[in-house]
Design an enzyme around this catalytic site. Structure first.
Site, PDB file in Angstrom:
ATOM      1  N   HIS A   1       5.918   0.321  -2.266  1.00 18.51           N
ATOM      2  CA  HIS A   1       6.440  -0.018  -3.594  1.00 18.51           C
ATOM      3  C   HIS A   1       7.897  -0.450  -3.486  1.00 18.51           C
ATOM      4  O   HIS A   1       8.776   0.034  -4.213  1.00 18.51           O
ATOM      5  CB  HIS A   1       6.304   1.153  -4.560  1.00 18.51           C
ATOM      6  CG  HIS A   1       6.259   0.722  -6.000  1.00 18.51           C
ATOM      7  ND1 HIS A   1       5.448   1.313  -6.935  1.00 18.51           N
ATOM      8  CD2 HIS A   1       6.922  -0.269  -6.673  1.00 18.51           C
ATOM      9  CE1 HIS A   1       5.610   0.738  -8.111  1.00 18.51           C
ATOM     10  NE2 HIS A   1       6.505  -0.231  -7.967  1.00 18.51           N
TER      11      HIS A   1
ATOM     12  N   ARG B   1       1.138  -3.830 -10.597  1.00 24.97           N
ATOM     13  CA  ARG B   1       0.987  -2.410 -10.860  1.00 24.97           C
ATOM     14  C   ARG B   1      -0.237  -1.898 -10.116  1.00 24.97           C
ATOM     15  O   ARG B   1      -1.289  -2.562 -10.066  1.00 24.97           O
ATOM     16  CB  ARG B   1       0.821  -2.133 -12.358  1.00 24.97           C
ATOM     17  CG  ARG B   1       1.866  -2.763 -13.245  1.00 24.97           C
ATOM     18  CD  ARG B   1       3.280  -2.388 -12.876  1.00 24.97           C
ATOM     19  NE  ARG B   1       3.545  -0.962 -13.028  1.00 24.97           N
ATOM     20  CZ  ARG B   1       4.621  -0.355 -12.528  1.00 24.97           C
ATOM     21  NH1 ARG B   1       5.497  -1.048 -11.821  1.00 24.97           N
ATOM     22  NH2 ARG B   1       4.804   0.933 -12.735  1.00 24.97           N
TER      23      ARG B   1
END
Length: 316
Positions: free
Chosen positions: A279, A231
């Site tokens: 991502h 994250r």
């Protein structure tokens, strides 16, 4: 036969991708899109979320189960007014495999000095570089959930010495593991640090200057490498840049960022020992997401317990 309960979708995928995935999914159920502000969501019982609209729960007050559209759930847990409903994580073999492939790719890229060879290619320089074997490097994986456990096994197959860390003790056959009390010992042995941690109060900003300074220096690559696909909120990007500038880190591979998309002004873009991806390490397969959810909805409607539930106290 009564009509099946409807579902609402509030995912940030491309609309055409969602439309293709819906073909053949949720047979007998009405599928509503949260993006359609004129849609009546009051009959929806199930919702698929990633970064939900703030008014979703007012528009859909009769929801029973929430489904995460990705491996992480921090964006959902942070929503103001989140109702006290069960949240099901997206757990799927395709998601796990994609993440492990990315992690192995990045470790091998730094092992075989791919960033340095790319610099040489740009300058038309022909020079062989020293490249150690995988067994000469210790890869330390922080985060030993489903994704982390698969990654350590595949890194082991590639020949790396692999160790693992998690806040609470985990046992994995053939892998030495450490818990919170053993963090310093874990870091002191690590040449390539892989972050696969969920985002919680305990992990926010954990990858900072202090942590980087405790990684092993003088290993087979000279300086340690930082790889993060967990994250973005777990890393302090200013500290990453500073550690790379000072030589505390020898390189990095980053798939997640504090703010996404990464700002064009970020110095990370211009660092030639850094590999950046958008991502995309383990992009969710929408068809798999819907197929997994259909199984969980069937369990729920038959009175069976849901699987892969999020522990809201732990944050994952």
């Amino acid at each position: 036969m009564s009509e099946k309960a409807s579902v609402v979708i509030d995912l940030k995928f491309e609309p055409e991708d969602v439309a293709r995935a819906l073909a053949g999914s949720f047979e007998g159920r009405k599928v509503l899109l949260a993006s359609d502000k004129s849609a009546d969501l009051s009959g929806a019982r199930y919702a698929f979320l990633w970064k939900p609209d703030l008014d979703l729960f007012e528009r859909a007050p009769n929801l029973e189960v929430l489904f995460s559209g990705g491996a992480g759930v921090d964006a959902i847990l942070a929503v103001p007014g989140l109702p006290d409903l069960p949240i099901v994580r997206f757990v799927d073999e395709s998601l796990t495999t994609r993440m492990s492939e990315w992690v192995v790719l990045q470790c091998l890229s730094h092992l075989r000095q791919a960033p340095a060879y790319m610099r040489q290619q740009a300058s038309r320089t022909w020079r062989e570089l020293s490249q150690p074997e995988a067994k000469e490097l210790t890869v330390g994986v922080m985060g030993l959930g489903i994704l982390g456990q698969d990654a350590v096994r595949k890194l082991k197959v590639m020949g790396f010495d692999v160790i693992g860390w998690s806040r609470t003790a985990k046992t994995i056959d053939g892998i030495e593991t450490f818990d919170a009390a053993g963090l310093d010992d874990f870091l002191g042995r690590t040449d390539i640090l892989v972050g696969l941690l969920p985002l919680t109060d305990d992990t926010r900003g954990i990858f900072d200057a202090s942590l980087f300074s405790r990684l092993r220096q003088g290993g087979a690559l000279g300086r340690p490498i930082f790889i993060n696909a967990g994250r973005g909120g777990s890393q302090v990007e200013a500290d990453i840049v500073a550690a790379l500038d000072k030589g505390v880190l020898g390189g990095a591979s980053l798939d997640v960022f504090e703010v996404e998309p990464l700002a064009a002004t970020s110095p990370l873009w211009g660092m030639d020992n850094v590999i950046l991806t958008a991502h995309a390490a383990a992009a969710s397969d929408i068809r798999s997401l819907f197929a997994n959810a259909e199984k969980q909805i069937e369990r729920w409607e038959q009175g069976e317990p849901l699987q892969h539930l999020v522990d809201k106290v732990r944050g994952y």
